[in-house]
Design a protein around this motif. Structure first.
Motif, PDB file in Angstrom:
ATOM      1  N   SER A  20       0.841  -1.199   0.000  1.00 30.35           N
ATOM      2  CA  SER A  20       0.000   0.000   0.000  1.00 30.35           C
ATOM      3  C   SER A  20       0.875   1.248   0.000  1.00 30.35           C
ATOM      4  O   SER A  20       1.981   1.256   0.541  1.00 30.35           O
ATOM      5  N   SER A  21       0.336   2.316  -0.593  1.00 35.08           N
ATOM      6  CA  SER A  21       1.080   3.578  -0.581  1.00 35.08           C
ATOM      7  C   SER A  21       0.754   4.379   0.675  1.00 35.08           C
ATOM      8  O   SER A  21       1.305   5.455   0.889  1.00 35.08           O
ATOM      9  N   ASN A  22      -0.124   3.838   1.494  1.00 33.73           N
ATOM     10  CA  ASN A  22      -0.508   4.537   2.722  1.00 33.73           C
ATOM     11  C   ASN A  22       0.458   4.183   3.853  1.00 33.73           C
ATOM     12  O   ASN A  22       0.499   3.039   4.304  1.00 33.73           O
ATOM     13  N   PRO A  23       1.254   5.149   4.320  1.00 29.46           N
ATOM     14  CA  PRO A  23       2.270   4.865   5.345  1.00 29.46           C
ATOM     15  C   PRO A  23       1.677   4.312   6.643  1.00 29.46           C
ATOM     16  O   PRO A  23       2.412   3.808   7.478  1.00 29.46           O
ATOM     17  N   VAL A  46       3.278  -5.157  -5.342  1.00 31.53           N
ATOM     18  CA  VAL A  46       2.203  -5.607  -6.240  1.00 31.53           C
ATOM     19  C   VAL A  46       0.887  -5.054  -5.713  1.00 31.53           C
ATOM     20  O   VAL A  46       0.563  -5.237  -4.531  1.00 31.53           O
ATOM     21  N   ASN A  47       0.174  -4.343  -6.592  1.00 32.40           N
ATOM     22  CA  ASN A  47      -1.113  -3.766  -6.219  1.00 32.40           C
ATOM     23  C   ASN A  47      -1.838  -3.394  -7.509  1.00 32.40           C
ATOM     24  O   ASN A  47      -1.235  -2.737  -8.368  1.00 32.40           O
ATOM     25  N   PRO A  48      -3.101  -3.800  -7.666  1.00 30.00           N
ATOM     26  CA  PRO A  48      -3.812  -3.512  -8.917  1.00 30.00           C
ATOM     27  C   PRO A  48      -3.868  -2.015  -9.233  1.00 30.00           C
ATOM     28  O   PRO A  48      -4.035  -1.630 -10.392  1.00 30.00           O
ATOM     29  N   VAL A  58       5.117  -0.132  -9.116  1.00 31.43           N
ATOM     30  CA  VAL A  58       4.140  -1.078  -8.583  1.00 31.43           C
ATOM     31  C   VAL A  58       3.576  -1.913  -9.729  1.00 31.43           C
ATOM     32  O   VAL A  58       3.140  -1.364 -10.749  1.00 31.43           O
ATOM     33  N   TYR A  59       3.587  -3.238  -9.560  1.00 31.53           N
ATOM     34  CA  TYR A  59       3.062  -4.135 -10.598  1.00 31.53           C
ATOM     35  C   TYR A  59       1.617  -4.481 -10.262  1.00 31.53           C
ATOM     36  O   TYR A  59       1.305  -4.788  -9.110  1.00 31.53           O
ATOM     37  N   GLY A  63       1.917 -11.886 -11.603  1.00 30.64           N
ATOM     38  CA  GLY A  63       2.342 -12.432 -12.894  1.00 30.64           C
ATOM     39  C   GLY A  63       3.183 -11.443 -13.693  1.00 30.64           C
ATOM     40  O   GLY A  63       3.991 -11.838 -14.538  1.00 30.64           O
ATOM     41  N   ASP A  64       3.029 -10.151 -13.419  1.00 26.88           N
ATOM     42  CA  ASP A  64       3.751  -9.123 -14.176  1.00 26.88           C
ATOM     43  C   ASP A  64       5.160  -8.862 -13.645  1.00 26.88           C
ATOM     44  O   ASP A  64       5.966  -8.189 -14.288  1.00 26.88           O
ATOM     45  N   VAL A  65       5.454  -9.367 -12.438  1.00 27.26           N
ATOM     46  CA  VAL A  65       6.744  -9.062 -11.800  1.00 27.26           C
ATOM     47  C   VAL A  65       7.876  -9.723 -12.594  1.00 27.26           C
ATOM     48  O   VAL A  65       7.769 -10.885 -12.962  1.00 27.26           O
ATOM     49  N   PRO A  66       8.955  -8.973 -12.867  1.00 30.27           N
ATOM     50  CA  PRO A  66      10.053  -9.546 -13.646  1.00 30.27           C
ATOM     51  C   PRO A  66      10.905 -10.527 -12.834  1.00 30.27           C
ATOM     52  O   PRO A  66      10.865 -10.518 -11.615  1.00 30.27           O
ATOM     53  N   ASP A  67      11.676 -11.339 -13.498  1.00 32.13           N
ATOM     54  CA  ASP A  67      12.627 -12.249 -12.849  1.00 32.13           C
ATOM     55  C   ASP A  67      13.839 -11.470 -12.385  1.00 32.13           C
ATOM     56  O   ASP A  67      14.160 -10.446 -12.994  1.00 32.13           O
ATOM     57  N   PRO A  68      14.616 -11.954 -11.413  1.00 35.77           N
ATOM     58  CA  PRO A  68      14.256 -13.084 -10.564  1.00 35.77           C
ATOM     59  C   PRO A  68      13.383 -12.643  -9.373  1.00 35.77           C
ATOM     60  O   PRO A  68      13.583 -11.554  -8.847  1.00 35.77           O
ATOM     61  N   VAL A  69      12.474 -13.502  -8.975  1.00 36.42           N
ATOM     62  CA  VAL A  69      11.716 -13.268  -7.746  1.00 36.42           C
ATOM     63  C   VAL A  69      11.454 -14.620  -7.092  1.00 36.42           C
ATOM     64  O   VAL A  69      10.873 -15.518  -7.685  1.00 36.42           O
TER      65      VAL A  69
END
Ligand code: ADP
Ligand code: MG
Length: 691
Positions: A20-23, A46-48, A58-59, A63-69
């Motif tokens: 979340s972007s909320n601190p 990751v957040n829609p 933010v992905y 599924g969109d996150v690049p390798d490596p993870v």
């Protein structure tokens, strides 16, 4: 040794799902820790909603996150967590932390969700920490999946905890007084990764010098014992168990939903595993710090160096309670001490340098004590006085301790004035304690570990004269009529099949039969009611002892045996001391064997010892010797020594019976009559598992 949790502690890339972007949100805290605590791999929020948080792209979906993870930290509501875990599996991520609560600890409903998590990880071959946890920290790889505000300093303590909150409090405490950790792992509901996995990971981690564990429930009790046993061959393990008392158990049930086992079984498990069990979180850390920093303690002789009599005396008492003592200092040592201590110092033990002691005095006196062959370890006490400041003394003690080949612990007694000194001591790897008793406790932990390290590795030796086939037959026939408790006669046959002595016996249905049987057995005999539902036959007048002839047997039969009942006729055992040997099957740890003083006071005195089966001869002997019953068997005030070897043998055989015969749920030999030569089980109660 390979680390089963390597991808959690050394992940190449971490996705934070639900960032979340909320601190004010916990997920923001997680992201911030990963970014600011020095972790060098890729971090992928990751957040829609997309966008950017803390300068990171933010992905929308994992599924969109690049390798490596390699690791995913999932911070979403329970239902969404399951979905996200599935997406991680698809994405090829094999390690995940699920933070959310709202699973098994809720009972029904929550349990189904846990089953769903389990189903997903099984399908993808993933490992999962949690749910209901804060995940992991590693002070070397700098990975930190928690939202705690600070990371601990680098140190040698690896901490595994069923409670995330305890991790948080512990880090804060450690940072205040200045000791560090190698790793922390919060296990939560342990749907997959459990305490045993955590300990295996700490065993494999080269930065971990000592493992500490806060334990609630251990559904995989035997796995815990096996892994812990392996670990303690290499490094110490200190554990605290919550839920040891009935009210503690209730608190645990409603906490992570874990089932707390009986403390007796846990104690026995710790004993088997070589784990040091403590009572309180303070003791957990006091012991861990000493075990992390100190050299091994190889003997019980301690020198206490102080600048005040009172705290020295308290320390001396506390050492005693740890099985340690103030060692008598030789005249050579005392001469050397007199040369370096302030005038008037008392060079016996405690070495009291009096109020005027300066930092140099501490350092020089410690050097002497390091060189004194009679001294095994050193307890330093300092009470701040007007002229000498705690930091200067801490510095001197720290310098003296460097390179010293004996353990040193230190108590600088005070409040706010001593914080800096405590931190300095910890920097020099000298454990600091606020009171002399806690310092003594630290040394006690070292002493305990010395015993663990040096105990023989001999496993249970094989037992001879066991007729397993006969035992199975007896269980078959006894269980056949649906009864859960074996009658006394079958119990006696069972004992014989396992090489346990029981006096000759038989069953009779009439007074005449009883008398005939007694003639065959030989007098004197005992006659007992056969009443499997009665636990204490003698309470209901069901036992007639010392019957000398057939007439006495017949009379006793008429007197105590009811119309449709049978009688158990048994030869009198020789005179001896009555002890109890028992066993039961623990849900978490398996067969648990008990030994103690027999007779009517057993429940009041609780003079009992427990061990997990199977037992080595050494285990069984130790068990006997730690009870008052053991001391009585040795013979007090001119009494004869009883046959302790026969007791040891009986204990081991009962353990073996439990290991071999899973259909038996409990056994009681109450009493085992221990004579000068031999021991006889005269009352044998065997309970079978429900079919
Ligand atoms: P319960 O425990 O059901 O009352 P036991 O069989 O243990 O019945 O007998 C009660 C007591 O009687 C024992 O604790 C022991 O002191 C004594 N006793 C029983 N059987 C014998 C025996 N064969 N030889 C000597 N004493 C016996
Ligand atoms: Mg009895």
């Amino acid at each position: 040794m390979t680390d089963p949790l390597h991808p959690f502690f050394h992940p190449d890339g971490v996705a934070v799902i639900g960032a979340s972007s909320n601190p004010n949100k916990l997920s923001y805290g997680v992201l911030q820790n990963l970014v600011t605590h020095g972790y060098e791999g890729g971090v992928y929020p990751v957040n829609p909603k997309g966008g950017e948080i803390l300068g990171l792209k933010v992905y929308p979906w994992v599924g969109d996150v690049p390798d490596p993870v390699e690791l995913a930290v999932i911070i979403l509501r329970p239902e969404l967590s399951i979905e996200a875990l599935e997406a991680c599996g698809k994405r090829g991520i094999r390690a995940a932390v699920v933070v959310a609560s709202g699973f098994g600890e809720l009972g029904s409903g929550g349990e189904e969700r846990e089953a769903q998590l389990q189903e997903v990880i099984a399908r993808y071959g993933m490992r999962l920490i949690g749910p209901n946890c804060i995940g992991v920290m590693d002070t070397t790889s700098r990975v930190d999946t928690t939202f705690l505000t600070a990371m601990p300093e680098v140190g040698g303590i690896g901490f595994a905890s069923h409670s995330g909150a305890i991790c948080g409090g512990t880090v804060d405490w450690a940072n205040t007084v200045g000791f560090g950790f190698s790793r922390m792992i919060s296990l939560g509901n342990q749907v997959d990764v459990n305490m045993a996995d955590a300990l295996a990971s700490l065993a494999a981690d080269t930065h971990t010098e000592v493992a500490a564990a806060y334990v609630e429930g251990l559904p995989h009790g035997r796995q815990f014992v096996d892994v812990a046993s392996n670990l303690t061959r290499e490094k110490p393990l200190v554990v605290i168990k919550a839920g040891r008392t009935p009210s503690g158990t209730r608190a645990v049930r409603s906490h992570t939903g874990a089932l707390a086992g009986e403390n007796r079984a846990f104690e026995a498990a710790c004993h088997r595993a070589g784990a040091i069990q403590v009572e309180d979180l303070q003791e957990l850390l006091d012991a861990s710090v000493a075990l992390d920093y100190c050299q091994p303690l190889t003997g019980p002789g301690i020198a206490l160096l102080t600048n005040a009599g009172g705290p020295g005396a308290v320390g001396a008492d506390a050492l005693d309670q740890q099985g340690l003592h103030l060692v008598g200092l030789t005249s050579e040592t005392q001469d050397l001490l007199r040369e370096v201590c302030p005038p008037g110092a008392m060079t016996g033990n405690p070495v009291d340098m009096l109020g005027g002691a300066e930092p140099e005095h501490y350092q020089a006196a410690m050097d002497v004590l390091f060189d004194a062959p009679e001294v095994d370890g050193i307890l330093v006490v300092f009470v701040p006085q007007a002229l000498t400041g705690p930091p200067e003394v801490a510095d001197a003690v720290g310098q003296a301790a460097v390179g010293g080949e004996k353990p040193v612990v230190c108590c600088i007694y005070g409040g706010k004035d001593i914080h800096e000194a405590a931190k300095m001591l910890h920097k020099s790897a000298v454990p600091h304690y606020l009171t002399p008793a806690r310092a003594a406790f630290g040394l006690g932990a070292l002493w305990h570990y010395h015993h663990i390290r040096t105990r023989s590795a001999v496993g249970p030796e094989p037992l001879e004269q066991i007729d397993q086939r006969r035992a199975k037959e007896l269980i078959e026939t006894a269980g056949g009529d649906g009864r859960r408790v074996m009658d006394a006669h079958t119990g006696a046959e069972m004992a014989s099949a396992y090489g346990i002595s029981a006096p000759p016996s038989g069953l009779a249905e009439t007074a005449e039969e009883a008398a005939k049987l007694a003639d065959e057995i030989g007098y004197p005999v005992v006659l007992k009611r056969v009443a499997p539902d009665v636990v204490h036959k003698s309470d209901v007048g069901g036992v007639a002892l010392n019957l000398e002839d057939a007439t006495a047997v017949q009379e006793a039969y008429e007197a105590i045996i009811g119309a449709n009942e049978r009688a158990f006729v048994q030869k009198m055992a020789p005179e001896g001391l009555e002890v109890i040997v028992g066993a039961q099957r623990d849900r978490q740890f398996g067969p648990l064997v008990m030994f103690g003083l027999g007779g009517v006071y057993v429940e009041v005195l609780e003079d009992v010892a427990f061990r997990l089966a199977p037992l080595s001869e050494e285990d069984a002997r130790e068990m006997v010797m730690e009870t008052a019953a053991g001391k009585l068997l040795k013979g007090v005030r001119g009494q004869a020594r009883r046959d302790i070897e026969a007791v040891v043998e009986t204990i081991r055989r009962i353990g073996q019976l439990m290991v071999d015969q899973p259909e038996i749920s409990a056994v009681d030999l109450n009493p085992l009559i221990v004579g000068d030569e031999g021991a006889w089980a005269v009352d044998i109660r065997i309970v079978l598992e429900d079919r």
